[in-house]
Design an enzyme around this catalytic site. Structure first.
Site, mmCIF file in Angstrom:
data_model
loop_
_atom_site.group_PDB
_atom_site.id
_atom_site.type_symbol
_atom_site.label_atom_id
_atom_site.label_comp_id
_atom_site.label_asym_id
_atom_site.label_seq_id
_atom_site.Cartn_x
_atom_site.Cartn_y
_atom_site.Cartn_z
ATOM 1 C CB ILE A 28 -0.939 0.010 1.219
ATOM 2 C CG1 ILE A 28 -1.913 -1.174 1.135
ATOM 3 C CG2 ILE A 28 -1.711 1.327 1.315
ATOM 4 C CD1 ILE A 28 -2.810 -1.317 2.328
ATOM 5 C CG ASP A 99 7.840 -0.183 -0.401
ATOM 6 O OD1 ASP A 99 6.671 -0.572 -0.238
ATOM 7 O OD2 ASP A 99 8.835 -0.889 -0.139
ATOM 8 C CE LYS A 185 11.119 -10.524 8.043
ATOM 9 N NZ LYS A 185 9.935 -9.573 7.920
ATOM 10 C CB SER A 239 10.288 -2.368 18.086
ATOM 11 O OG SER A 239 9.911 -3.726 18.167
ATOM 12 C CB THR A 240 13.022 -2.150 22.699
ATOM 13 O OG1 THR A 240 13.886 -1.039 22.375
ATOM 14 C CG2 THR A 240 13.540 -2.829 23.950
ATOM 15 C CB SER A 244 12.867 -8.586 23.969
ATOM 16 O OG SER A 244 12.815 -9.477 25.059
ATOM 17 C CD GLU A 260 20.000 0.832 15.436
ATOM 18 O OE1 GLU A 260 19.231 1.294 16.318
ATOM 19 O OE2 GLU A 260 19.910 1.112 14.243
ATOM 20 C CB CYS A 294 16.094 3.695 15.994
ATOM 21 S SG CYS A 294 17.586 3.665 14.982
ATOM 22 C CD GLU A 393 11.739 4.087 18.970
ATOM 23 O OE1 GLU A 393 12.705 4.460 18.295
ATOM 24 O OE2 GLU A 393 11.528 2.889 19.252
#
Length: 505
Positions: A28, A99, A185, A239-240, A244, A260, A294, A393
């Site tokens: 989209i 994109d 990926k 994302s954190t 994790s 990162e 970030c 964030e």
């Protein structure tokens, strides 16, 4: 003029292949909310095929494989990829703009950085040859020792949607330079230019299996990659919360991980700055890449004596920012990447209002844009340190403002966060800049600027912003394993155990 989205498949073992389940994901355009194409949706079965292809390409027993090739040999391919990126710069920038919503000028800048990253790691690949068998000084003359730097193996590279091709280059280029083979990926929200990287690899004749590119959803493709027993390392940017999960999956096979992750970076503005220069760097630090970065310095700490005048200046600069379709000339702020991200950003703003903060400017959809995931560049004041908008964030064009009176107070406020990726200090007093830089708990500190990034310097953070460093020589080291080789050189026997051929004394 609209640019067509190439219809691609998965890139595995040097070939375009349909995913095993034959499913695809809709693309989209975030500026128009229109469907503009689709990408293949890989699953665990495709991951397994790609990992096996990467292992075959890596195999150290064939003598002509990627791992044992010279750095100079690998550098030729990296430079050829860089040339292809440069050749298609304009097209790739347009693809990325439609994109992920990145302003076209930014996307073009990114393409230069992508090519530069491949060129830089081509240089490091060549230099790696001369660093092999580096001697180690030992205290015993009957031994000699040297170090081999070997590729760590098959690596899984999981990248985000805010810098689709650039974040891929940050990982792919050093991994290939080191002699690793890889499975990339990219985020399902912005994969188009990464599939074009696959086409560049095919065109330059990169050996089959050296780089495999799988598009797909995180749980269906990213998670199986992170936990795959035959992947030797994972590098993740995102994302954190997701980091994790990646770390937990990788831990099942004790593979090393570079993370990162997120940030809530501060920018400290002292009362001796040039207000216009400081205003532009403050806005650039938060609104660049549509606020989806970030390291965004989205917590503004401004000294009390200039706060009113400086914030007024910020508002005037902010209202002058051109918000439009990223393809329009002069666009400086495009849409956020998706409907989900739009709702998330707007929820942050709504919560800030409810908690008592003041929306000084922005905070809504631009009136002239009825479609697309556009958020006005937003400045929020009357913020407390307990508010969600100050602590979490946002990943959108939202700047929160607090004041401070002393240098010590500014440092305390800056460091009062779970994150530790970036920080910026703006002052004409360079001795103060040096003191503050040393005191800030962050992996990256900018002085009198915010957000410039060079592939020669290390990038990464601490606390919940992750660990490990990308870029520079440190980025190459991520994909190298050190092997100690120690040789006994004396003609005399070691003599610890008595020989059975000699009588006991």
């Amino acid at each position: 003029m609209a640019i067509p989205i190439p219809s691609r498949m998965l890139f595995i073992d040097g070939e375009w292949r349909e995913p095993v389940n034959k499913k695809r994901i809709t693309i989209i355009n975030p500026s128009t909310e229109e469907i503009i194409g689709d990408i293949p949706a890989a699953t665990a079965e495709d991951v397994d095929i790609a990992v096996n292809a990467a292992r075959r390409a890596l195999s150290r027993n064939k003598g002509r494989d990627w791992a044992s090739a010279s750095g100079a040999h690998r550098a030729k391919y990296l430079r050829a990829i860089a040339a292809k990126i440069t050749e298609r710069k304009s097209e790739l920038a347009k693809l990325e703009a439609i994109d992920c919503g990145k302003p076209l000028d930014e996307a073009a800048w990114d393409m230069d950085d992508v090519a530069g990253c491949f060129e830089y790691y081509a240089d490091l690949a060549e230099a790696l040859d001369a660093k092999q068998k580096a001697p180690v000084s030992l205290p015993m003359q009957t031994f000699k020792c040297h170090i081999l730097k070997e590729p760590i193996g098959v690596v899984g590279l999981i990248t985000p949607w805010n810098y689709p091709l650039l974040m891929a280059a940050w990982k792919v280029a050093p991994a290939l330079a080191a002699g690793c083979t890889a499975i990339l990926k990219p985020s399902e929200l912005a994969s188009v230019t990464c599939l074009e990287l696959a086409e560049a690899c095919r065109e330059v004749g990169l050996p089959p299996g050296v780089l495999n590119i799988l598009t797909g959803l995180g749980p269906e493709a990213g998670a199986p990659l992170a936990s795959h027993p035959h992947v030797d390392k994972i590098a993740f940017t995102g994302s954190t919360a997701t980091g994790s999960k990646v770390m937990s999956a990788a831990a099942q096979t004790t593979k090393p991980v570079t993370l990162e992750l997120g940030g809530k970076s501060p920018i400290l503005v002292f009362d001796d700055v040039d207000l216009d220069k400081a205003a532009e760097w403050t806005l650039f630090g938060c609104f660049w890449t549509n606020g989806q970065i970030c390291s965004a310095t989205s917590r503004l700490l401004v000294q009390e004596s200039i706060a009113t005048e400086f914030v007024d200046r910020l508002v005037k600069w902010t209202k002058n920012i051109k918000i439009s379709d990223p393809m329009e000339e002069g666009c400086r702020l495009g849409p956020v990447v998706s409907a989900g991200q739009y709702e998330k950003v707007m929820q942050f703003i709504s919560t800030a209002k409810r908690e008592g903060a003041t929306i000084l400017c922005g905070g809504d959809r631009p009136q002239h844009l009825k479609k697309g995931y556009f958020v006005e560049p937003t400045i929020i004041t009357d913020v407390t340190t307990s508010m969600q908008i100050w602590r979490e964030e946002v990943f959108g064009p939202v700047l929160s403002v607090k004041t401070f009176s002393t240098e010590d107070e500014a440092i305390e406020l800056a460091n009062n966060t779970h994150y530790g990726l970036g920080a910026a200090v703006l002052s004409e007093d360079l001795e103060r800049c040096e003191r503050v830089t040393k005191a800030l708990e962050a992996g990256i500190v900018w002085v009198n600027c915010s957000q410039p990034c060079f592939c020669q310097a290390p990038w990464g953070g601490n606390k919940r912003s992750g660990f490990g460093r990308e870029l520079g020589e440190w980025g190459l080291d991520n994909y190298l394993s050190l092997k100690q080789v120690t040789q006994y050189t004396s003609n005399e026997p070691w003599g610890w155990y008595p020989s059975p051929e000699k009588p006991k004394l």
